[in-house]
Scaffold this motif. Sequence first.
Motif, PDB file in Angstrom:
ATOM      1  N   GLN A  47      19.539  75.666  68.720  1.00 43.91           N
ATOM      2  CA  GLN A  47      19.701  74.835  69.915  1.00 43.91           C
ATOM      3  C   GLN A  47      19.264  73.404  69.597  1.00 43.91           C
ATOM      4  OE1 GLN A  47      17.277  75.521  73.528  1.00 43.91           O
ATOM      5  NE2 GLN A  47      19.154  75.143  74.705  1.00 43.91           N
ATOM      6  N   GLU A 103      16.028  74.115  67.424  1.00 46.44           N
ATOM      7  CA  GLU A 103      15.155  75.286  67.400  1.00 46.44           C
ATOM      8  C   GLU A 103      15.970  76.474  66.889  1.00 46.44           C
ATOM      9  OE1 GLU A 103      13.251  76.291  71.115  1.00 46.44           O
ATOM     10  OE2 GLU A 103      12.212  78.022  70.223  1.00 46.44           O
ATOM     11  N   ILE A 108      16.294  83.753  66.930  1.00 46.22           N
ATOM     12  CA  ILE A 108      16.859  84.932  66.255  1.00 46.22           C
ATOM     13  C   ILE A 108      17.760  85.736  67.195  1.00 46.22           C
ATOM     14  CG2 ILE A 108      14.944  86.514  66.772  1.00 46.22           C
ATOM     15  CD1 ILE A 108      15.245  87.567  63.862  1.00 46.22           C
ATOM     16  N   ARG A 109      18.808  86.304  66.638  1.00 44.91           N
ATOM     17  CA  ARG A 109      19.722  87.190  67.350  1.00 44.91           C
ATOM     18  C   ARG A 109      19.876  88.468  66.548  1.00 44.91           C
ATOM     19  NH1 ARG A 109      18.358  84.251  70.592  1.00 44.91           N
ATOM     20  NH2 ARG A 109      19.522  82.718  71.802  1.00 44.91           N
ATOM     21  N   ASN A 129       9.930  79.825  65.675  1.00 45.20           N
ATOM     22  CA  ASN A 129       8.927  80.517  66.489  1.00 45.20           C
ATOM     23  C   ASN A 129       8.133  81.518  65.656  1.00 45.20           C
ATOM     24  OD1 ASN A 129       9.646  79.710  69.453  1.00 45.20           O
ATOM     25  ND2 ASN A 129      11.606  80.180  68.472  1.00 45.20           N
ATOM     26  N   ASP A 189       4.150  76.281  72.291  1.00 46.23           N
ATOM     27  CA  ASP A 189       5.384  76.654  72.993  1.00 46.23           C
ATOM     28  C   ASP A 189       5.042  77.185  74.386  1.00 46.23           C
ATOM     29  OD1 ASP A 189       8.067  77.137  73.381  1.00 46.23           O
ATOM     30  OD2 ASP A 189       8.225  78.738  71.898  1.00 46.23           O
ATOM     31  N   ASP A 190       5.996  77.083  75.300  1.00 42.55           N
ATOM     32  CA  ASP A 190       5.850  77.622  76.655  1.00 42.55           C
ATOM     33  C   ASP A 190       4.578  77.124  77.322  1.00 42.55           C
ATOM     34  OD1 ASP A 190       8.079  79.042  75.910  1.00 42.55           O
ATOM     35  OD2 ASP A 190       7.016  80.918  75.580  1.00 42.55           O
ATOM     36  N   ARG A 209      10.231  76.173  80.387  1.00 41.64           N
ATOM     37  CA  ARG A 209      11.391  75.901  81.225  1.00 41.64           C
ATOM     38  C   ARG A 209      11.210  76.361  82.655  1.00 41.64           C
ATOM     39  NH1 ARG A 209      13.968  80.501  78.411  1.00 41.64           N
ATOM     40  NH2 ARG A 209      14.436  82.036  80.013  1.00 41.64           N
ATOM     41  N   GLU A 218      18.636  71.632  82.487  1.00 37.57           N
ATOM     42  CA  GLU A 218      19.960  72.109  82.918  1.00 37.57           C
ATOM     43  C   GLU A 218      20.711  71.104  83.770  1.00 37.57           C
ATOM     44  OE1 GLU A 218      19.670  75.981  84.737  1.00 37.57           O
ATOM     45  OE2 GLU A 218      19.008  76.951  82.869  1.00 37.57           O
ATOM     46  N   TYR A 245      20.561  73.763  78.386  1.00 38.68           N
ATOM     47  CA  TYR A 245      21.993  73.989  78.524  1.00 38.68           C
ATOM     48  C   TYR A 245      22.759  72.716  78.865  1.00 38.68           C
ATOM     49  CZ  TYR A 245      20.814  78.999  78.616  1.00 38.68           C
ATOM     50  OH  TYR A 245      20.368  80.255  78.309  1.00 38.68           O
ATOM     51  N   PRO A 294      21.926  77.576  72.652  1.00 38.94           N
ATOM     52  CA  PRO A 294      21.772  77.888  71.227  1.00 38.94           C
ATOM     53  C   PRO A 294      23.122  78.323  70.653  1.00 38.94           C
ATOM     54  CG  PRO A 294      20.073  78.990  72.540  1.00 38.94           C
ATOM     55  CD  PRO A 294      21.074  78.437  73.500  1.00 38.94           C
TER      56      PRO A 294
HETATM   57  P1  C2E Z   1      11.333  80.284  73.412  1.00 36.83           P
HETATM   58  O1  C2E Z   1      10.841  79.974  72.061  1.00 36.83           O
HETATM   59  O2  C2E Z   1      10.595  79.680  74.551  1.00 36.83           O
HETATM   60  O3  C2E Z   1      12.863  79.856  73.409  1.00 36.83           O
HETATM   61  C1  C2E Z   1      13.522  79.265  74.486  1.00 36.83           C
HETATM   62  C2  C2E Z   1      14.420  80.256  75.196  1.00 36.83           C
HETATM   63  O4  C2E Z   1      15.052  79.598  76.296  1.00 36.83           O
HETATM   64  C3  C2E Z   1      15.563  80.787  74.336  1.00 36.83           C
HETATM   65  O5  C2E Z   1      15.789  82.156  74.721  1.00 36.83           O
HETATM   66  C4  C2E Z   1      16.731  79.908  74.751  1.00 36.83           C
HETATM   67  O6  C2E Z   1      17.995  80.520  74.536  1.00 36.83           O
HETATM   68  C5  C2E Z   1      16.456  79.734  76.209  1.00 36.83           C
HETATM   69  N1  C2E Z   1      17.034  78.502  76.768  1.00 36.83           N
HETATM   70  C6  C2E Z   1      17.258  77.331  76.142  1.00 36.83           C
HETATM   71  N2  C2E Z   1      17.755  76.409  76.985  1.00 36.83           N
HETATM   72  C7  C2E Z   1      17.855  76.995  78.197  1.00 36.83           C
HETATM   73  C8  C2E Z   1      18.289  76.529  79.500  1.00 36.83           C
HETATM   74  O7  C2E Z   1      18.682  75.377  79.696  1.00 36.83           O
HETATM   75  N3  C2E Z   1      18.217  77.435  80.521  1.00 36.83           N
HETATM   76  C9  C2E Z   1      17.769  78.712  80.343  1.00 36.83           C
HETATM   77  N4  C2E Z   1      17.736  79.520  81.393  1.00 36.83           N
HETATM   78  N5  C2E Z   1      17.338  79.175  79.129  1.00 36.83           N
HETATM   79  C10 C2E Z   1      17.381  78.320  78.076  1.00 36.83           C
HETATM   80  P2  C2E Z   1      16.019  83.296  73.624  1.00 36.83           P
HETATM   81  O8  C2E Z   1      16.840  82.747  72.514  1.00 36.83           O
HETATM   82  O9  C2E Z   1      16.486  84.514  74.341  1.00 36.83           O
HETATM   83  O10 C2E Z   1      14.575  83.569  73.045  1.00 36.83           O
HETATM   84  C11 C2E Z   1      13.574  84.113  73.843  1.00 36.83           C
HETATM   85  C12 C2E Z   1      12.239  84.083  73.164  1.00 36.83           C
HETATM   86  O11 C2E Z   1      12.224  84.956  72.034  1.00 36.83           O
HETATM   87  C13 C2E Z   1      11.855  82.718  72.605  1.00 36.83           C
HETATM   88  O12 C2E Z   1      11.378  81.891  73.645  1.00 36.83           O
HETATM   89  C14 C2E Z   1      10.797  83.109  71.599  1.00 36.83           C
HETATM   90  O13 C2E Z   1       9.566  83.307  72.224  1.00 36.83           O
HETATM   91  C15 C2E Z   1      11.309  84.454  71.098  1.00 36.83           C
HETATM   92  N6  C2E Z   1      11.977  84.257  69.790  1.00 36.83           N
HETATM   93  C16 C2E Z   1      13.238  83.826  69.540  1.00 36.83           C
HETATM   94  N7  C2E Z   1      13.475  83.759  68.212  1.00 36.83           N
HETATM   95  C17 C2E Z   1      12.323  84.150  67.596  1.00 36.83           C
HETATM   96  C18 C2E Z   1      11.908  84.287  66.225  1.00 36.83           C
HETATM   97  O14 C2E Z   1      12.651  84.005  65.263  1.00 36.83           O
HETATM   98  N8  C2E Z   1      10.630  84.742  66.000  1.00 36.83           N
HETATM   99  C19 C2E Z   1       9.770  85.032  67.028  1.00 36.83           C
HETATM  100  N9  C2E Z   1       8.522  85.465  66.710  1.00 36.83           N
HETATM  101  N10 C2E Z   1      10.123  84.896  68.315  1.00 36.83           N
HETATM  102  C20 C2E Z   1      11.376  84.467  68.608  1.00 36.83           C
END
Ligand code: C2E
Length: 284
Positions: A45, A59, A62-63, A118, A180-181, A204, A240, A259, A264
């Motif tokens: 993203q 950023e 992972i998927r 992350n 983060d967060d 967010r 957004e 978004y 992403p």
């Molecule tokens: P995060 O690090 O806080 O990532 C941001 C999340 O917000 C991502 O969800 C992203 O897709 C989503 N997002 C971005 N922009 C917007 C927006 O405008 N609106 C909304 N509603 N959502 C938005 P995602 O990709 O599902 O990831 C969720 C969480 O999973 C991440 O939160 C992070 O804590 C964790 N994560 C993701 N990848 C990794 C990784 O490689 N390793 C680890 N340990 N955790 C990961």
Amino acid sequence: RAKSAGRNGYRFFEQEMSVEAKTRMTLEHSLRRALERNEFELHYQPRLDLRGGRVLGMEALIRWNHPQLGRVSPLQFIPIAEERGLIEAIGRWVLREACAQTRRVSERFGLPLRVSVNLSARQLKCHDLREQVTEALDSAGLAPQMLELELTESALIEDMEISAARLGELKKLGIKLSVDDFGTGYSGLAYLQRFPLDVMKLDRSFINQQTDGTRNLHFIKALIDLAHTLDLSVVAEGIETADILQFLKSCRCDEGQGYLFSAPLPIEAFEAYLEQIAVRQATA
Ligand code: C2E
Ligand code: MG
Ligand code: MG
Ligand code: MG
């Protein structure tokens, strides 16, 4: 209650549990093989400078493409990976992949892109985290300042001593560190001064909030001011709407993602996005 319901009551309870428990078992089981089966990929993203509107980096998220269940959210499988001791291997793969792709894309576009990755709480405790990071940077040929590691408040404060030691080591490598967060935990603020952080990422949930408008806006502004007082740069996540972007700019928020700019994207789509921007900037 289960006892007085007798045999049938108990069986009923068991069946209720089994849907969720079964999915979890399936996930646990297939998570062990997911790396060797190449089922993970990273999406990126873009992260933009809110003043100039330029892409500064991205950023890595992972998927997991599960062969039967389809796409499984990291919110669902990262906790399982942590519990089952699989996060170290997955985290090492994420670091290597993110650094390698970032180097390649930066070269291709002649842009100094910074990637943020992350880390989970358990990775922070890993004694060879510094070696993992060094190895990922070296094998990609990526400069350390082009890598940022994101840690949540709760991961940071789980064990303050270990966190302080680890972050100190990582910081010496020249990489960037972010919280983060921010604002979603219950951890107080003292750790912000204690740890060598560079970036605060506002969660967010504040940025997207629809209700109780002005109070929330005052709150966001106060957090941005706090971050700047502590010499941290601020990234707003989940932007957004154009309205909230305007507001964040007026508060001197440094960077943003969301978004409104882009979801992403798989690496090919992320490169197409950069290409489009390059064309726009060249013809502007
Ligand atoms: P995060 O690090 O806080 O990532 C941001 C999340 O917000 C991502 O969800 C992203 O897709 C989503 N997002 C971005 N922009 C917007 C927006 O405008 N609106 C909304 N509603 N959502 C938005 P995602 O990709 O599902 O990831 C969720 C969480 O999973 C991440 O939160 C992070 O804590 C964790 N994560 C993701 N990848 C990794 C990784 O490689 N390793 C680890 N340990 N955790 C990961
Ligand atoms: Mg993050
Ligand atoms: Mg976040
Ligand atoms: Mg978040």
